[in-house]
Design a protein around this motif. Sequence first.
Motif, short mmCIF file in Angstrom:
data_model
loop_
_atom_site.label_atom_id
_atom_site.label_comp_id
_atom_site.label_asym_id
_atom_site.label_seq_id
_atom_site.Cartn_x
_atom_site.Cartn_y
_atom_site.Cartn_z
N ASP A 26 89.84 -5.90 41.89
CA ASP A 26 90.46 -5.70 43.18
C ASP A 26 90.22 -6.87 44.12
O ASP A 26 89.22 -7.56 44.04
N HIS A 40 87.01 -3.52 52.28
CA HIS A 40 88.24 -3.16 53.00
C HIS A 40 87.93 -2.39 54.29
O HIS A 40 88.60 -2.58 55.30
N HIS A 112 94.74 -1.66 54.39
CA HIS A 112 94.22 -2.08 53.08
C HIS A 112 95.23 -2.97 52.37
O HIS A 112 94.89 -4.03 51.85
N ASP A 116 95.13 -6.88 51.25
CA ASP A 116 95.39 -7.39 49.90
C ASP A 116 96.45 -8.48 49.92
O ASP A 116 96.36 -9.47 49.20
#
Length: 271
Positions: A26, A40, A112, A116
């Motif tokens: 991730d 996050h 979130h 990303d």
Amino acid sequence: MTMRAKVLFVLALVISAISITTLPADAWYTQLRPGQSPTHYFLAELSSNALHHFNLYNHDAIFKGSNEPDDHGLQDHTASKRRSSQSFDAAAKKCAKGDNYWAIRRLARSFHYLQDYGDPTDYLRGGRKDYVRQKAHEMLARGQYVVSNNYWLNSYRHFFGQVANRNLQETLDYANSEAKQIGREINSIYDLWYQRGRRQNEVNQRDGAVRQKLLASFGLLAACQDRVVELFDQRCKELGEGPPIVAPPRPTPQPNFDYPSEAAPRPPVRR
Ligand SMILES: [Zn+2]
């Protein structure tokens, strides 16, 4: 090599191979268990002032919402931009219904995906990626370290000025393009260090330069998140004041984007 040395050597190889393959895929090195490093969530907290300002702060909803996508095992960030705006829309629907808790939780989930999409570490080459992600996490985990830093504040102000008039899609794209630029700059810092012969006595200097780029990227994300909060407040008010929604006679089937888990939206079951 003695037999014992050979065995130890092979063991070391096996252990390093295992640790490489189990590194979290991730973005931002978020890892909820074990060891709890909810990167996050820390990034979402950078926008706590804006959230408080618009009466959208709820610790539990922000913690859960910001970590939800990874908690459910989603590893594919190619769709981050789309998912961020879907979560925003889901949040707006909750808000229009007066459900503040789920509005905030879905808004944090849209953060979130924004994080990303605006992750400069995605563009780092080789082993430096995990090293820099770990550094990012350490900085964010150190309480007020980031938000009390003037370089962070100046970056934040600069980026907030840049997104002040952008809509949601433009804000997401801006986060992405600036993150790519910051990623290139971090790569350059490393490349220069390699060119100079990877001197151990220059590691601190290298890491200091990388930390500064990370502070800029935190400023970028906080600015973009704050812009999203502003846009969210507007959207929520529009929905609240709008005419009552009249269902069309034959509704077109829409995929349900407010999916409870983070699996890709499934087509509705036909009976
Ligand atoms: Zn993610």
